[in-house]
Design a protein around this motif. Sequence first.
Motif, PDB file in Angstrom:
ATOM      1  N   PRO A 109       0.811  -1.213   0.000  1.00 15.16           N
ATOM      2  CA  PRO A 109       0.000   0.000   0.000  1.00 15.16           C
ATOM      3  C   PRO A 109       0.848   1.269   0.000  1.00 15.16           C
ATOM      4  CG  PRO A 109      -0.692  -1.506   1.743  1.00 15.16           C
ATOM      5  CD  PRO A 109       0.620  -1.993   1.231  1.00 15.16           C
ATOM      6  N   VAL A 110       0.514   2.195  -0.885  1.00 18.82           N
ATOM      7  CA  VAL A 110       1.050   3.560  -0.941  1.00 18.82           C
ATOM      8  C   VAL A 110       2.525   3.613  -1.329  1.00 18.82           C
ATOM      9  CG1 VAL A 110       1.302   5.781   0.260  1.00 18.82           C
ATOM     10  CG2 VAL A 110      -0.644   4.292   0.793  1.00 18.82           C
ATOM     11  N   LEU A 111       3.393   2.954  -0.566  1.00 22.71           N
ATOM     12  CA  LEU A 111       4.835   3.020  -0.795  1.00 22.71           C
ATOM     13  C   LEU A 111       5.371   1.672  -1.253  1.00 22.71           C
ATOM     14  CD1 LEU A 111       5.880   4.950   2.444  1.00 22.71           C
ATOM     15  CD2 LEU A 111       5.448   5.910   0.183  1.00 22.71           C
ATOM     16  N   ASP A 112       6.455   1.716  -2.035  1.00 26.33           N
ATOM     17  CA  ASP A 112       7.167   0.484  -2.367  1.00 26.33           C
ATOM     18  C   ASP A 112       8.257   0.292  -1.305  1.00 26.33           C
ATOM     19  OD1 ASP A 112       5.482   0.362  -4.507  1.00 26.33           O
ATOM     20  OD2 ASP A 112       7.029   0.342  -6.040  1.00 26.33           O
ATOM     21  N   TRP A 113       9.486  -0.005  -1.729  1.00 24.26           N
ATOM     22  CA  TRP A 113      10.519  -0.199  -0.720  1.00 24.26           C
ATOM     23  C   TRP A 113      10.788   1.124  -0.001  1.00 24.26           C
ATOM     24  CZ3 TRP A 113      14.969   2.624  -1.337  1.00 24.26           C
ATOM     25  CH2 TRP A 113      15.343   3.007  -2.634  1.00 24.26           C
ATOM     26  N   THR A 114      11.170   1.024   1.280  1.00 22.57           N
ATOM     27  CA  THR A 114      11.320   2.204   2.121  1.00 22.57           C
ATOM     28  C   THR A 114      12.661   2.184   2.837  1.00 22.57           C
ATOM     29  OG1 THR A 114       8.925   2.273   2.482  1.00 22.57           O
ATOM     30  CG2 THR A 114      10.300   3.516   4.011  1.00 22.57           C
ATOM     31  N   ARG A 115      13.413   3.271   2.677  1.00 25.48           N
ATOM     32  CA  ARG A 115      14.671   3.466   3.400  1.00 25.48           C
ATOM     33  C   ARG A 115      14.685   4.877   3.974  1.00 25.48           C
ATOM     34  NH1 ARG A 115      14.224  -0.997   2.027  1.00 25.48           N
ATOM     35  NH2 ARG A 115      15.723  -2.400   1.054  1.00 25.48           N
ATOM     36  N   THR A 116      15.486   5.090   4.997  1.00 26.98           N
ATOM     37  CA  THR A 116      15.637   6.430   5.559  1.00 26.98           C
ATOM     38  C   THR A 116      16.948   7.088   5.147  1.00 26.98           C
ATOM     39  OG1 THR A 116      16.641   5.614   7.607  1.00 26.98           O
ATOM     40  CG2 THR A 116      14.234   5.797   7.554  1.00 26.98           C
ATOM     41  N   GLU A 117      17.931   6.297   4.738  1.00 23.48           N
ATOM     42  CA  GLU A 117      19.201   6.814   4.218  1.00 23.48           C
ATOM     43  C   GLU A 117      19.460   6.202   2.855  1.00 23.48           C
ATOM     44  OE1 GLU A 117      22.936   7.587   6.697  1.00 23.48           O
ATOM     45  OE2 GLU A 117      21.887   6.095   7.889  1.00 23.48           O
ATOM     46  N   LEU A 118      19.813   7.031   1.889  1.00 20.60           N
ATOM     47  CA  LEU A 118      20.130   6.535   0.555  1.00 20.60           C
ATOM     48  C   LEU A 118      21.629   6.488   0.295  1.00 20.60           C
ATOM     49  CD1 LEU A 118      17.407   8.410  -1.545  1.00 20.60           C
ATOM     50  CD2 LEU A 118      17.238   6.220  -0.309  1.00 20.60           C
ATOM     51  N   ALA A 119      22.411   7.067   1.184  1.00 17.11           N
ATOM     52  CA  ALA A 119      23.863   7.112   0.958  1.00 17.11           C
ATOM     53  C   ALA A 119      24.594   7.020   2.295  1.00 17.11           C
ATOM     54  CB  ALA A 119      24.256   8.384   0.209  1.00 17.11           C
ATOM     55  N   HIS A 120      24.345   5.934   3.028  1.00 17.15           N
ATOM     56  CA  HIS A 120      25.044   5.734   4.292  1.00 17.15           C
ATOM     57  C   HIS A 120      26.509   5.444   4.002  1.00 17.15           C
ATOM     58  CE1 HIS A 120      25.484   4.643   8.525  1.00 17.15           C
ATOM     59  NE2 HIS A 120      26.247   3.657   8.110  1.00 17.15           N
ATOM     60  N   PRO A 121      27.441   6.171   4.627  1.00 22.84           N
ATOM     61  CA  PRO A 121      28.866   6.011   4.289  1.00 22.84           C
ATOM     62  C   PRO A 121      29.419   4.653   4.700  1.00 22.84           C
ATOM     63  CG  PRO A 121      28.582   7.515   6.155  1.00 22.84           C
ATOM     64  CD  PRO A 121      27.220   7.240   5.622  1.00 22.84           C
TER      65      PRO A 121
END
Length: 398
Positions: A109-121
């Motif tokens: 529902p509503v969202l596909d995959w979910t992350r909070t950081e896209l470029a964690h070092p």
Amino acid sequence: MEQTWRWFGPDDVIQLLHIRQTGATGIVTALHHIPYGVVWSIEEIEARKALIAADASLGLRWSVVESLPVHEAIKIGEGDLEPLFDNYRQSLRNLARCGVTTICYNFMPVLDWTRTELAHPLPGGGTALRFNAHEYAAFDCFMLERPGAEAELSPEVLARAKDWFDRSSESDRRKLLANIMAGLPGAFDRYDIPGLRRMLDRYREVDAQRLRENLARFLYEVIPVAEEVGVRMAIHPDDPPRPLMGLPRIVSNDEDLAYIVGAVDSPSNGITLCTGSLGAGPMNDVPAIAKRFASKIHFAHLRNVAKEPDGSFMEADHLGGDTDMVSVVTTLLEEQQRRKNAGNPNWRIPMRPDHGHELLDDVGKPTHPGYPAIGRLKGLAELRGVMTAVSSMRGLPL
């Protein structure tokens, strides 16, 4: 297994000639420019096929559709759905007529995959996708302000979420919203906070049981046509496999998968084995799930995650993380052998290296989040090595 590569179409920074250099021969793509619920015409499908095959020396073909999206109204069970079902069935007929017969889709529902950081070092300068439980909680509780959200959290995660929110700038919050929306590469909707609240409100009466019933109805409506025209439907697991923002998730574990494949008993009703999505669930034994549903696996996403006790996780190396990838690959190769022995002409299972770290020259390039070239190339090379070794030791066909 057929080695494939996700390509986001003509605007993808990664070109078809680059994909051929990886060793992949199958293309996984979709007509992202067509709005959800609209028929994929034969003309549009053939145009994409022609683009992929334009340089015959590359030897590429459109192997898998990812995704043929399910309209949100179908998931909600909202309004007159017959026109949407008719359009979906016609798209299946058109794809089959054009020779594209493996379809990945999801029912999140509503969202596909979910992350909070896209470029964690990462050490050395690379980056990875990451889901931080406290950042997601800060979004849910203090930005979205969803009623009841705080009661779903442990005191430790809630305290860290409040601390993050109190220290965050407006820019930090905008970035977190953008990161959470980033898993919708083909969507026409990128929600702001008020828009997301309105979307969630449409799901107010949809609990897990109702969402499951709506999925079953979708399968009843489309699988008979898929079987008639020789299309294999492969549902993608939830990512992450847990409720988000009060929304139910119903493709998260082995019991969910058993319900789905049993809802309509058909060779066309199958699954996409995504080892990363399932692997983010602490209770999921991914090699055991692969064995249990081997005969229903029509497509495989192979990647790995490393989980943490608070519910956080990070994309790991393809052969690192918490899932025994050698075991999973062995199961897939054994299943291929079974299909070949049974005389199935489509015995090879398409697979692709899912997600990858940003590495070397890809760092900072405008690729889709999770889909840089070099990190996926590294993953495909590692997986190819495992496939070759298992095939050689066990006498299984690649």
